[in-house]
Design a protein around this motif. Structure first.
Motif, mmCIF file in Angstrom:
data_model
loop_
_atom_site.group_PDB
_atom_site.id
_atom_site.type_symbol
_atom_site.label_atom_id
_atom_site.label_comp_id
_atom_site.label_asym_id
_atom_site.label_seq_id
_atom_site.Cartn_x
_atom_site.Cartn_y
_atom_site.Cartn_z
ATOM 1 N N ASP A 149 1.578 29.849 42.324
ATOM 2 C CA ASP A 149 1.338 31.241 42.677
ATOM 3 C C ASP A 149 1.374 32.071 41.382
ATOM 4 O O ASP A 149 2.183 31.813 40.499
ATOM 5 C CB ASP A 149 2.459 31.690 43.635
ATOM 6 C CG ASP A 149 2.048 32.861 44.492
ATOM 7 O OD1 ASP A 149 1.010 33.474 44.200
ATOM 8 O OD2 ASP A 149 2.775 33.166 45.456
ATOM 9 N N GLU A 151 2.347 35.045 40.397
ATOM 10 C CA GLU A 151 3.554 35.766 39.972
ATOM 11 C C GLU A 151 4.631 34.784 39.500
ATOM 12 O O GLU A 151 5.247 34.979 38.453
ATOM 13 C CB GLU A 151 4.121 36.609 41.130
ATOM 14 C CG GLU A 151 3.195 37.732 41.592
ATOM 15 C CD GLU A 151 2.079 37.252 42.498
ATOM 16 O OE1 GLU A 151 2.039 36.038 42.807
ATOM 17 O OE2 GLU A 151 1.228 38.070 42.886
ATOM 18 N N ASN A 216 3.098 39.391 51.942
ATOM 19 C CA ASN A 216 2.924 38.368 50.908
ATOM 20 C C ASN A 216 3.959 38.528 49.792
ATOM 21 O O ASN A 216 4.551 37.554 49.337
ATOM 22 C CB ASN A 216 1.504 38.439 50.341
ATOM 23 C CG ASN A 216 1.264 37.367 49.292
ATOM 24 O OD1 ASN A 216 1.501 36.193 49.547
ATOM 25 N ND2 ASN A 216 0.827 37.769 48.124
ATOM 26 N N LYS A 217 4.192 39.778 49.380
ATOM 27 C CA LYS A 217 5.174 39.994 48.308
ATOM 28 C C LYS A 217 6.575 39.667 48.806
ATOM 29 O O LYS A 217 7.407 39.155 48.062
ATOM 30 C CB LYS A 217 5.074 41.431 47.810
ATOM 31 C CG LYS A 217 5.435 41.626 46.370
ATOM 32 C CD LYS A 217 4.720 40.682 45.398
ATOM 33 C CE LYS A 217 3.216 40.682 45.562
ATOM 34 N NZ LYS A 217 2.549 39.755 44.605
ATOM 35 N N GLU A 220 6.982 36.087 48.654
ATOM 36 C CA GLU A 220 7.120 35.687 47.251
ATOM 37 C C GLU A 220 8.516 35.965 46.695
ATOM 38 O O GLU A 220 8.994 35.224 45.827
ATOM 39 C CB GLU A 220 6.048 36.387 46.402
ATOM 40 C CG GLU A 220 4.664 35.827 46.682
ATOM 41 C CD GLU A 220 3.555 36.467 45.886
ATOM 42 O OE1 GLU A 220 2.409 36.011 46.016
ATOM 43 O OE2 GLU A 220 3.823 37.421 45.132
HETATM 44 MG MG MG Z 1 0.914 35.743 44.532
#
Ligand code: MG
Length: 392
Positions: A149, A151, A216-217, A220
Motif C-alpha cells: 500500500d 502509504e 480506507n484511511k 490503513e
Molecule cells: Mg493507500
C-alpha cells in the motif's frame, strides 16, 4: 539483481495487473510462477498465455472446465476452488504479491506466510481483521512482510530499519477523495458515479468507495498499527490533496521525514518486487516545481464519520476492527448495488459495531477472526434488511 520468481494472488485485479506491468518492464529480472484470480476465467487465461506461469488457479469452482480448456496444450497446470488457490499460493517462489481483495485473501496469503515467503502485502484484511495473528504467524514462520500500500510503503522506506522507539508520530496522508470540499448533506446523498470518481488514484471499486468515505484511511491506520507495531495514539491522518507525500515519520528530536513519490502504484510495487534492490517502475520522475504546491488539512470526522469509527475500532482492539471491516464490506456492496445511500454506509457499520461490543477474541487465530467476519456480515445483512423493511 538475481532473477526473482513471483506468485501473483489477485492477478486480474488492480494490484495484480500493476505488478505484472512492472514485471513486464523487466523480463530478465522476474519469472511468474503462479497466477491466482477470483472468477474472471478469460482474463486469467489471457495473463497466463502472456506470462507463462507453471500454474494458474481460479477461486470460483464454476470456472474449472473453462480455464482448463482455455489453456489446454500450453502445459500450464490449472486448478479451481479454495484448495487450488492455496496450492498456487504455496508454489516455490521468492516473493508473493498478495493482491486479493477482501477477506478471501486471508487464507491464501497466510498459506504463503506459513511457507516463510517474502510477501508484498496489498490485501488489507490480513492486518485489519487478523493483524495480531497474521503478524505473529509471519514472525513464527520467518516470513518478511513488505507493505505494498502506498502509504505504508512510504513509511516503511522512511523508517528504514531505525528503532521505532524514537518514533513519536507516524502520519498517513489522504487525498481527501472526491468529497473533500462537499457538505455533509451532499456527501450523504452522493451517487455511485460521484463516489467512484477519485481525483488521484485509479483503483478497484471497493477501495475507491472506501477512499470517498475515508474508511480506507481508517483501515490503513489499523494496518499501520500492526505492521509497524506503533500504538494507536502515535498514529495520525493528514489530508494532502496532491498525494505526493504518502507518509511522514516524526522522531523524538523533532526531525520529520517524508516519503514522497508520484501517486502511481507502480512505485511501491517496484519497491516491493525489487527489495532490497531498486528497479525502474516506468513512472515519470517526480517534478516538484511542476507540481508547485503541496497543501495540508486536518481530517473532518463529522463529514467523514467512517474515519471516526476506525479510530474507535482501533482503540477497542480485539474483534472490533474485523467487525467494522466486515460490516463496511457489506454496506459498500449495498451502496454499489444502488440499495442504500452513501451516508448509510457508516450508519450500518456503526450499528453492527454496537452489536459486537463485548465480543471476545478467545484464541487469536486466522480461523477465529474469519468466524467473527462471518458473524458480522450476517448482522450487517440483517440490519440492512430491517432498514429496507422500515422504509416500505
Ligand atoms: Mg493507500
Amino acid at each position: 539483481m538475481t532473477r526473482k520468481r513471483v506468485v501473483v494472488l489477485g492477478a486480474t485485479g488492480s494490484v495484480g495487473r500493476t505488478a505484472l506491468a512492472v514485471i513486464s518492464e523487466h523480463p530478465d529480472l522476474f519469472s511468474v510462477e503462479a497466477l491466482v484470480a477470483g472468477h474472471d476465467v478469460d482474463a486469467l487465461a489471457q495473463l497466463a498465455r502472456s506470462y507463462r506461469p507453471k500454474m494458474v488457479a481460479i477461486a470460483d469452482e464454476a470456472g474449472a472446465l473453462a480455464l482448463k480448456s482455455a489453456l489446454s496444450g500450453t502445459g500450464i497446470e490449472t486448478g479451481a476452488g479454495p484448495q487450488a488457490v492455496i496450492d498456487a499460493a504455496c508454489i516455490d517462489c521468492d516473493i508473493v504479491v498478495a493482491g486479493i481483495v477482501g477477506t478471501s485473501g486471508l487464507l491464501p496469503t497466510f498459506a504463503a506466510v506459513k511457507q516463510g515467503r517474502m510477501i508484498a502485502l496489498a490485501n488489507k484484511e490480513c492486518l485489519v481483521c487478523a493483524g495480531d495473528a497474521f503478524m505473529a504467524g509471519a514472525e513464527y514462520y520467518g516470513s518478511r512482510i513488505l507493505p505494498l500500500d502506498s502509504e505504508h510503503n512510504a513509511l516503511f522506506q522512511v523508517l528504514d530499519g531505525q528503532d521505532k522507539k524514537f518514533v513519536t508520530k507516524m502520519t498517513l496522508t489522504a487525498s481527501g477523495g472526491p468529497f473533500r470540499k462537499w457538505s455533509k448533506e451532499a456527501i450523504d446523498s452522493a451517487s455511485v458515479e460521484q463516489a467512484l470518481a477519485h481525483p488521484n488514484w485509479s483503483m478497484g471499486p471497493k477501495i475507491t468507495i472506501d477512499s470517498a468515505s475515508m474508511m480506507n484511511k481508517g483501515l490503513e491506520l489499523i494496518e499501520a498499527h500492526h505492521i509497524f507495531g506503533i500504538p494507536a495514539e502515535r498514529l495520525d491522518v493528514l489530508i494532502h490533496p496532491q498525494s505526493i507525500i504518502h507518509g511522514l515519520i516524526s522522531f523524538a528530536d523533532g526531525s520529520v521525514s517524508a516519503g514522497m513519490a508520484m501517486p502511481d502504484m507502480r512505485v511501491p510495487t517496484a519497491h516491493c518486487l525489487a527489495y532490497p534492490e531498486r528497479i525502474t517502475s516506468g513512472v515519470v520522475p517526480l517534478d516538484l516545481a511542476a507540481i508547485g504546491q503541496l497543501s495540508f488539512e486536518r481530517p473532518d470526522l463529522v463529514r467523514f464519520p467512517a474515519l471516526a469509527l476506525a479510530h474507535q475500532a482501533l482503540a477497542a482492539g480485539g474483534v472490533m476492527p474485523a467487525v467494522m471491516n466486515a460490516a463496511n464490506e457489506v454496506a459498500v456492496q449495498t451502496f454499489l448495488n444502488g440499495q442504500c445511500a452513501f451516508g448509510a454506509i457508516s450508519d450500518i457499520v456503526f450499528a453492527v459495531m454496537e452489536q459486537a461490543v463485548g465480543w471476545t477474541v478467545g484464541e487469536r487465530s486466522i480461523e477465529r477472526y474469519l468466524a467473527v467476519d462471518v458473524d458480522a456480515r450476517r448482522i450487517a445483512r440483517d440490519i440492512i434488511t430491517h432498514y429496507a423493511t422500515m422504509r416500505l
